[in-house]
Design a protein around this motif. Structure first.
Motif, PDB file in Angstrom:
ATOM      1  N   ARG A  50       2.155  -1.043  -6.944  1.00  0.00           N
ATOM      2  CA  ARG A  50       1.281  -1.489  -8.087  1.00  0.00           C
ATOM      3  C   ARG A  50       1.242  -2.921  -7.791  1.00  0.00           C
ATOM      4  N   LYS A  56      -1.535  -3.740  -4.683  1.00  0.00           N
ATOM      5  CA  LYS A  56      -2.426  -4.131  -5.921  1.00  0.00           C
ATOM      6  C   LYS A  56      -3.089  -2.583  -6.235  1.00  0.00           C
ATOM      7  N   GLU A  58      -3.583  -0.747  -8.784  1.00  0.00           N
ATOM      8  CA  GLU A  58      -3.982  -0.446 -10.271  1.00  0.00           C
ATOM      9  C   GLU A  58      -4.161   0.981 -10.843  1.00  0.00           C
ATOM     10  N   SER A  89      -6.514   1.152  -5.021  1.00  0.00           N
ATOM     11  CA  SER A  89      -6.721  -0.221  -5.468  1.00  0.00           C
ATOM     12  C   SER A  89      -8.026  -0.896  -5.639  1.00  0.00           C
TER      13      SER A  89
END
Length: 202
Positions: A50, A56, A58, A89
């Protein structure tokens, strides 16, 4: 946000570098990257996925339970139950599948990732309900699809295909009632009718 998607092999390398020894395997198959982690490293690995700059992820798009018990019939050994998650991501335009196995077949437990992605809430409840996988740290782990008094976990491969109890709403009693039901097994053989030269075949 980037519009250019990285090649799966590039994603594999960047995720392997970010996770280090938290990943037991990072592989590419059919254009998809799969990361396998130990149950003891599950939450730490998910937090890296994360938060790390090259990851990343999300969004948690999906999380489901798996019952690998019939894999033994084809020669695969290992734990019976696992959890598979799909992460996205948006920032880096990449996806990953994460697999973690439950160490104990009799009492399958993995940590909850609901504190990392709140979308995991209902997914983990579903895996608990259907597979009996316990998500340690989940603050509201209860059945979500089956009835409150349901016994067993219907997506386990040893769950009986036909039941013995019927649940229905009784208008006279104004409540749900349970009644024994007998289901006689039967075979239905489809009748296939084809005309001569069907579909251009001779």
């Amino acid at each position: 946000m980037t519009d250019i998607a990285l090649h799966p092999e590039q994603i594999k390398l960047s995720l392997a570098a970010a996770l280090g020894d938290k990943a037991t395997n990072v592989s590419v198959a059919l254009g998809e990257v799969t990361v396998t982690v130990r149950a003891s490293d599950y939450v730490a690995a998910m937090q890296i996925l994360r938060d790390a700059p090259d990851c990343k992820f999300e969004q948690l798009l999906d999380l489901c339970g798996m019952d690998y018990s019939t894999y033994r019939e084809v020669g695969r050994e290992g734990p019976r139950f696992g959890v598979v998650s799909h992460l996205l991501s948006v920032t880096l335009n990449q996806r990953v599948r994460v697999m973690v196995m439950c160490p104990d077949d009799d009492f399958p437990v993995v940590a909850s990732v609901n504190d990392l992605w709140n979308s995991a809430n209902w997914y983990e409840r579903e895996a608990f309900d259907l597979f009996g996988i316990v998500f340690e740290g989940h603050n509201d782990l209860r059945r979500i699809l089956t009835d409150y008094g349901f016994i067993g976990h219907p997506f386990r491969k040893d769950f009986p295909l036909s039941g013995h109890v019927e649940m229905r709403y009784d208008a006279e009693r104004a409540r749900v009632i349970y009644e024994p039901v007998s289901i006689e097994p039967r075979e239905i053989t489809p009748r296939i009718v084809r005309e001569d030269h069907y579909g251009g075949l001779h």
